[in-house]
Design an enzyme around this catalytic site. Structure first.
Site, short mmCIF file in Angstrom:
data_model
loop_
_atom_site.label_atom_id
_atom_site.label_comp_id
_atom_site.label_asym_id
_atom_site.label_seq_id
_atom_site.Cartn_x
_atom_site.Cartn_y
_atom_site.Cartn_z
N HIS A 312 0.85 -1.19 0.00
CA HIS A 312 0.00 0.00 0.00
C HIS A 312 0.88 1.23 0.00
O HIS A 312 1.94 1.24 0.62
CB HIS A 312 -0.91 0.00 1.24
N ASP A 370 -7.91 -5.56 0.18
CA ASP A 370 -8.39 -6.36 -0.95
C ASP A 370 -8.03 -7.83 -0.85
O ASP A 370 -8.55 -8.65 -1.60
CB ASP A 370 -7.83 -5.80 -2.26
N1 ACO Z 1 4.22 -7.58 -4.81
C1 ACO Z 1 5.56 -7.56 -4.99
N2 ACO Z 1 6.33 -6.45 -4.86
C2 ACO Z 1 5.71 -5.31 -4.53
C3 ACO Z 1 4.32 -5.25 -4.31
C4 ACO Z 1 3.56 -6.44 -4.46
N3 ACO Z 1 2.25 -6.45 -4.29
N4 ACO Z 1 3.96 -3.98 -4.01
C5 ACO Z 1 5.10 -3.26 -4.03
N5 ACO Z 1 6.16 -4.07 -4.32
C6 ACO Z 1 7.57 -3.65 -4.37
C7 ACO Z 1 7.88 -2.86 -5.62
O1 ACO Z 1 8.36 -3.69 -6.67
C8 ACO Z 1 8.94 -1.89 -5.14
O2 ACO Z 1 10.17 -2.57 -5.06
P1 ACO Z 1 11.55 -1.75 -5.29
O3 ACO Z 1 11.61 -0.72 -4.20
O4 ACO Z 1 12.60 -2.80 -5.18
O5 ACO Z 1 11.47 -1.14 -6.66
C9 ACO Z 1 8.54 -1.59 -3.70
O6 ACO Z 1 7.77 -2.75 -3.26
C10 ACO Z 1 7.67 -0.34 -3.57
O7 ACO Z 1 6.61 -0.46 -4.50
P2 ACO Z 1 5.96 0.79 -5.22
O8 ACO Z 1 5.18 0.33 -6.41
O9 ACO Z 1 6.99 1.85 -5.44
O10 ACO Z 1 4.98 1.29 -4.08
P3 ACO Z 1 3.73 2.19 -4.28
O11 ACO Z 1 3.47 2.84 -2.98
O12 ACO Z 1 3.88 3.07 -5.47
O13 ACO Z 1 2.57 1.13 -4.65
C11 ACO Z 1 0.74 -0.32 -4.59
C12 ACO Z 1 1.57 0.73 -3.83
C13 ACO Z 1 0.30 0.21 -5.97
C14 ACO Z 1 -0.54 -0.62 -3.81
C15 ACO Z 1 1.59 -1.61 -4.78
O14 ACO Z 1 1.96 -2.10 -3.51
C16 ACO Z 1 0.88 -2.67 -5.59
O15 ACO Z 1 0.94 -2.65 -6.82
N6 ACO Z 1 0.18 -3.65 -4.90
C17 ACO Z 1 -0.58 -4.65 -5.61
C18 ACO Z 1 -1.93 -4.09 -6.02
C19 ACO Z 1 -2.87 -3.87 -4.85
O16 ACO Z 1 -3.06 -4.73 -4.01
N7 ACO Z 1 -3.52 -2.67 -4.84
C20 ACO Z 1 -4.51 -2.34 -3.81
C21 ACO Z 1 -4.16 -1.10 -3.07
S1 ACO Z 1 -5.30 -0.83 -1.77
C22 ACO Z 1 -6.60 -0.09 -2.48
O17 ACO Z 1 -6.59 0.55 -3.51
C23 ACO Z 1 -7.88 -0.22 -1.75
#
Ligand code: ACO
Length: 432
Positions: A312, A370
């Site tokens: 998140h 989720d």
């Molecule tokens: N699985 C694996 N790796 C992940 C995940 C994941 N679900 N989420 C983040 N990471 C990693 C990224 O690859 C990144 O790694 P790095 O630093 O080595 O490059 C690091 O964790 C940070 O990730 P970001 O994408 O920069 O974090 P951001 O805050 O932008 O993204 C997000 C948050 C979009 C929710 C992300 O965690 C994601 O895509 N999760 C999966 C989708 C999801 O469950 N969304 C629901 C959100 S809650 C809602 O809307 C109600």
């Protein structure tokens, strides 16, 4: 450029090309201070650069507070866990819109008013027949909610508080009806009219699952669970869809159009579409023995795969809504006598393994709301394509509360981000 922020409300000092600039610091009631960069361009000729708004507050708000490190979520100061346990969705709607919990009398009046507006204009039903039967219900939601502005001209004057009030009631009351109609249309069933002797959530369940030949007996555990799911999704401060609603509203667009914009944004898999994506992922994993393979894939940046329902932008701790959701999931499965759901088994084991894995621990990736919502909604009888629609039904109140707050804010102005231009400089059109 180097920013040194002094503690408390003392201004921050920024030095740019040898020139010191003072930037005011503003404190909220809780949470981080903000450095007010509104005068920066005038002072320095520079913009700030923050794609994704990771360090940028776009407004001040009194509605919702999140402490992502602690895993805390407050609506108007009340912890989400307490509201989910002791309140109900319509009372939470009142709280988000008005700032205080309703008295018994206020609650009676509010729910009577909402109940009396649940029907949609009869002509709207014809709108649905223009969509293909296999249209995604979120596509229908975007279209039909936007179309409310074509049906309710008498509540479009955004500068009239009474128009704003009526538009608020209409959206809260009619969104569940529109959502249930989207579902019924997709399965070829006749629409079910709302029934005013039922509460908000039971009415929605009945509009989804009753038919003219067979009424739907609302299961109290299911109705309570869905009501709680609505509470958990009701607001989440300046997330992508809420910011979309605010940005659309900042131009003076009507509230129905703004909420339709919010629904469109919510649809994306990184936002509201994640519950659908999480369930699809659990189904793809299928059994506990395949979990290590998917964990490996999630850690491999080249795979393009992420664990859906994990991570998140704000929570760097367990999402407090996910805890309530997990409990609700168990309650629903028990009430429906689903004792051995293979997907729940996969989800619990996946969570256990991920929370011990250094990759997820070091990046502070925890289950979000989720992760368990898909299993719960599927057990209730909703198809996957309806999951984000249910999220939209619940989030409508948050969008409206935030839109209303913005409209009443004397500092409100049209949202207009700046950019760092990296394209071609001026050049002359070739004369051949
Ligand atoms: N699985 C694996 N790796 C992940 C995940 C994941 N679900 N989420 C983040 N990471 C990693 C990224 O690859 C990144 O790694 P790095 O630093 O080595 O490059 C690091 O964790 C940070 O990730 P970001 O994408 O920069 O974090 P951001 O805050 O932008 O993204 C997000 C948050 C979009 C929710 C992300 O965690 C994601 O895509 N999760 C999966 C989708 C999801 O469950 N969304 C629901 C959100 S809650 C809602 O809307 C109600």
């Amino acid at each position: 450029m180097n920013v040194q922020n002094k503690p408390g409300p003392a201004p921050a000092q920024l030095t740019h090309q040898g020139r010191a600039v003072e930037l005011p610091v503003r404190s909220g009631s809780i949470g981080p201070d903000v450095i007010d960069v509104g005068g920066l361009y005038k002072e320095t000729g520079c913009f700030t650069y923050d794609p994704g708004f990771t360090s940028t507050a776009n407004c001040s708000s009194k509605i919702t507070y999140i402490d992502g490190d602690k895993g805390e979520l407050l609506y108007r100061g009340y912890p989400i866990e307490q509201l989910a346990e002791h309140s109900d969705f319509l009372a939470v709607c009142y709280l988000l819109l008005n700032g205080e919990l309703p008295t018994n009398e206020q609650f009676r009046d509010f729910s009577r008013t909402i109940t009396n507006h649940t029907m949609v204009h009869e002509q709207m039903t014809r709108f649905y027949t223009g969509f293909r039967r296999d249209a995604h219900p979120m596509a229908i939601m975007v279209g039909v909610v936007g179309a409310l502005s074509a049906f309710y001209h008498d509540s479009l004057d955004i500068n009239d508080p009474d128009h704003r009030r009526v538009a608020t009631i209409r959206m809260l009351a009619k969104t569940p009806t529109i959502a249930a109609m989207a579902y019924k249309y997709s399965i070829g069933h006749p629409f079910m009219y709302p029934k005013n002797d039922l509460d908000y959530t039971s009415n929605f369940l009945r509009m989804c699952f009753a038919t003219p030949c067979e009424d739907y007996r609302v299961h109290p555990v299911i109705s309570r669970a869905l009501d709680r799911i609505f509470i958990l999704h009701a607001d989440h401060e300046q997330n992508a869809s809420t910011s979309t609603v605010r940005l659309a509203g900042s131009s003076g667009a009507n509230p129905f159009a703004c909420i339709a914009a919010g629904i469109a944004c919510l649809w994306g898999p990184a936002h509201g579409g994640a519950n659908e994506a999480a369930l699809n992922m659990l189904e793809e994993i299928g059994s506990v023995d395949r979990i290590p393979e998917f964990i490996k894939k999630a850690k491999d940046k080249t795979s393009g795969f992420r664990l859906m329902g994990f991570g998140h932008r704000v929570y760097k701790n367990y999402d407090p809504r996910a805890k309530v959701m997990q409990k609700t999931c168990h309650e629903v499965l028990t009430a429906l006598d689903i004792t051995n759901d293979p997907l729940l088994k996969v989800a619990m084991e996946l969570e256990r393994i991920a929370l011990q894995d250094d990759y997820f621990v070091s990046k502070k990736l925890y289950p979000n709301i989720d992760f368990y919502s898909g299993i719960t909604l599927r057990a209730m009888g909703f198809p996957v394509s309806m999951f984000t629609v249910l999220f939209a039904v619940a989030r409508t109140v948050g969008w409206i509360a935030q839109w209303k707050e913005m409209m009443e804010d004397p500092d409100q102005k049209i949202g207009r981000p700046r950019q760092l231009y990296i394209g071609s400089p001026r050049r002359e059109f070739p004369m051949i």
